[in-house]
Design an enzyme around this catalytic site. Structure first.
Site, PDB file in Angstrom:
ATOM      1  N   ASP A  36       0.821  -1.211   0.000  1.00 24.24           N
ATOM      2  CA  ASP A  36       0.000   0.000   0.000  1.00 24.24           C
ATOM      3  C   ASP A  36       0.855   1.260   0.000  1.00 24.24           C
ATOM      4  O   ASP A  36       2.073   1.215  -0.076  1.00 24.24           O
ATOM      5  CB  ASP A  36      -1.071  -0.037   1.093  1.00 24.24           C
ATOM      6  N   LYS A  58      -4.106   4.124  -1.945  1.00 22.59           N
ATOM      7  CA  LYS A  58      -4.953   5.164  -2.535  1.00 22.59           C
ATOM      8  C   LYS A  58      -4.445   5.542  -3.916  1.00 22.59           C
ATOM      9  O   LYS A  58      -3.246   5.721  -4.111  1.00 22.59           O
ATOM     10  CB  LYS A  58      -4.939   6.410  -1.649  1.00 22.59           C
ATOM     11  N   ASP A  91       3.776  -1.202  11.373  1.00 22.70           N
ATOM     12  CA  ASP A  91       3.491  -2.549  11.867  1.00 22.70           C
ATOM     13  C   ASP A  91       2.082  -2.944  11.429  1.00 22.70           C
ATOM     14  O   ASP A  91       1.160  -2.123  11.517  1.00 22.70           O
ATOM     15  CB  ASP A  91       3.582  -2.574  13.405  1.00 22.70           C
ATOM     16  N   MET A 175      -2.992   9.455  12.231  1.00 23.70           N
ATOM     17  CA  MET A 175      -4.099   9.977  11.403  1.00 23.70           C
ATOM     18  C   MET A 175      -4.857  11.076  12.144  1.00 23.70           C
ATOM     19  O   MET A 175      -6.091  11.132  12.107  1.00 23.70           O
ATOM     20  CB  MET A 175      -5.066   8.826  11.030  1.00 23.70           C
ATOM     21  N   GLY A 204       7.995  10.807   8.710  1.00 25.84           N
ATOM     22  CA  GLY A 204       9.041  10.393   9.646  1.00 25.84           C
ATOM     23  C   GLY A 204       9.957   9.313   9.085  1.00 25.84           C
ATOM     24  O   GLY A 204       9.474   8.377   8.448  1.00 25.84           O
TER      25      GLY A 204
HETATM   26  C1  LIG Z   1      -3.246   3.612   8.481  1.00 30.99           C
HETATM   27  S1  LIG Z   1      -2.092   4.200   9.657  1.00 30.99           S
HETATM   28  C2  LIG Z   1      -0.873   2.968   9.515  1.00 30.99           C
HETATM   29  C3  LIG Z   1       0.044   2.889  10.705  1.00 30.99           C
HETATM   30  C4  LIG Z   1       1.093   1.821  10.547  1.00 30.99           C
HETATM   31  N1  LIG Z   1       0.506   0.511  10.564  1.00 30.99           N
HETATM   32  C5  LIG Z   1       2.182   1.925  11.620  1.00 30.99           C
HETATM   33  O1  LIG Z   1       2.319   0.997  12.428  1.00 30.99           O
HETATM   34  O2  LIG Z   1       2.902   2.923  11.610  1.00 30.99           O
HETATM   35  C6  LIG Z   1      -1.397   5.545   8.776  1.00 30.99           C
HETATM   36  C7  LIG Z   1      -0.926   6.661   9.677  1.00 30.99           C
HETATM   37  O3  LIG Z   1       0.293   6.298  10.315  1.00 30.99           O
HETATM   38  C8  LIG Z   1       1.083   7.453  10.502  1.00 30.99           C
HETATM   39  N2  LIG Z   1       2.330   7.290   9.755  1.00 30.99           N
HETATM   40  C9  LIG Z   1       2.696   6.240   9.014  1.00 30.99           C
HETATM   41  N3  LIG Z   1       3.942   6.407   8.522  1.00 30.99           N
HETATM   42  C10 LIG Z   1       4.358   7.607   8.974  1.00 30.99           C
HETATM   43  C11 LIG Z   1       5.551   8.350   8.829  1.00 30.99           C
HETATM   44  N4  LIG Z   1       6.576   7.881   8.093  1.00 30.99           N
HETATM   45  N5  LIG Z   1       5.645   9.560   9.429  1.00 30.99           N
HETATM   46  C12 LIG Z   1       4.625  10.035  10.183  1.00 30.99           C
HETATM   47  N6  LIG Z   1       3.477   9.373  10.359  1.00 30.99           N
HETATM   48  C13 LIG Z   1       3.338   8.182   9.768  1.00 30.99           C
HETATM   49  C14 LIG Z   1       0.274   8.636   9.984  1.00 30.99           C
HETATM   50  O4  LIG Z   1      -0.486   9.148  11.055  1.00 30.99           O
HETATM   51  C15 LIG Z   1      -0.602   7.950   8.963  1.00 30.99           C
HETATM   52  O5  LIG Z   1      -1.753   8.700   8.672  1.00 30.99           O
END
Ligand SMILES: C[S@@+](CC[C@H](N)C(=O)[O-])C[C@H]1O[C@@H](n2cnc3c(N)ncnc32)[C@H](O)[C@@H]1O
Length: 255
Positions: A36, A58, A91, A175, A204
């Site tokens: 994804d 998306k 994760d 999110m 990040g």
């Molecule tokens: C659907 S969730 C998935 C989270 C993912 N499973 C995890 O463990 O990080 C998506 C959200 O994770 C956060 N996110 C994921 N990667 C990120 C990154 N590199 N920097 C900042 N926020 C991140 C943001 O809030 C984003 O909208």
């Protein structure tokens, strides 16, 4: 033909070097990779060259592939006898819908495995040099989502806001940009100091990471000013007072 397997693999927050050794091995062995939007650049380059790849994130239209369609694809590919890697940002079991995918695969009789990844909270804490707990500043940390199940931003978060508003507690919001105003409002109404610092981390661990400091009182304004569509995390709490741009820049020299 034997039924194949599906392994949910955490790709980490972006930096390919944050993949686990196990994830790297599985990417090298996979016949099929279903991935994804949040899978960082460069990670797919580490996968088996001739693996079939399916993008289910998306599209430009901003519509995700429906979750049921992803389940069908995973089941279909496994039934073809393939070793399928379902590659997910961070994760798979932290706000990643990994639980739903496991349920659907088990219901279809498919063997399923899970390989964890570094979740965004841990990646962003490390890249910004802000510890999520600290003996002087936070004795606990909670990960929440600012996004309700049905995507309704006007009604986020049926959570215990009194507990989340306690001082010396770190709150990490996934999110949460779209609902930042509501989140700051709920925390301050439940007694959290409006001057509590907030670190917004976009992208990040990626080369284009951007960090912005706000407070609960200024969060709405700061988020509106950034107007960014990048994946972003909010780190809220006293620990953010430890954020130092010079130290973060220092950490980056080892990136
Ligand atoms: C659907 S969730 C998935 C989270 C993912 N499973 C995890 O463990 O990080 C998506 C959200 O994770 C956060 N996110 C994921 N990667 C990120 C990154 N590199 N920097 C900042 N926020 C991140 C943001 O809030 C984003 O909208």
């Amino acid at each position: 033909m034997n039924t194949g397997t599906v392994t949910l693999v955490g790709a980490g927050p972006g930096d390919p070097e944050l993949l686990t050794i196990k994830a790297l091995r599985l990417l090298g062995e996979a016949d099929v990779i279903v991935y994804d939007r949040l899978v960082g650049d460069g990670i797919l380059d580490l996968a088996r060259r001739d693996a079939d790849r399916f993008y289910v994130g998306k599209a430009r239209s901003n519509h995700s592939v429906p979750q049921a369609q992803i389940h069908d694809l995973l089941v279909e590919q496994a039934r073809l006898g393939k070793r399928v890697v379902r590659l997910k940002g961070g994760d798979p079991f932290v706000f990643g819908r990994g639980g739903e995918e496991v349920e659907a695969l088990r219901a279809a009789g498919i063997e399923v495995h899970i390989t964890p990844g570094i979740t965004a909270a841990l990646g962003c804490a490390a890249s910004s040099g802000v510890p999520l707990t600290h003996r002087d500043h936070a004795q606990s940390v909670t990960f929440i989502t600012g996004h309700s199940k049905d995507g309704d931003h006007s009604n986020p978060l049926m959570l215990d806001w009194s507990a989340l508003s306690a001082a010396h507690h770190t709150l990490v919001v996934y999110m949460g940009v779209a609902t930042a105003k509501e989140i700051a409002g709920k925390l301050t109404r439940h007694g959290r100091d409006p001057e509590t610092p907030v670190l917004i981390v976009e992208n990040g661990t990626r080369p284009d990471e951007v960090r912005t400091v706000a407070t609960l009182a200024t969060l709405e304004h700061t988020v509106a000013e950034r107007a960014s569509k990048a994946p972003a995390l909010l780190i809220i709490g006293e620990v953010v007072s430890l954020y130092r741009t010079d130290v973060a820049a220092y950490l980056e020299t080892f990136a």
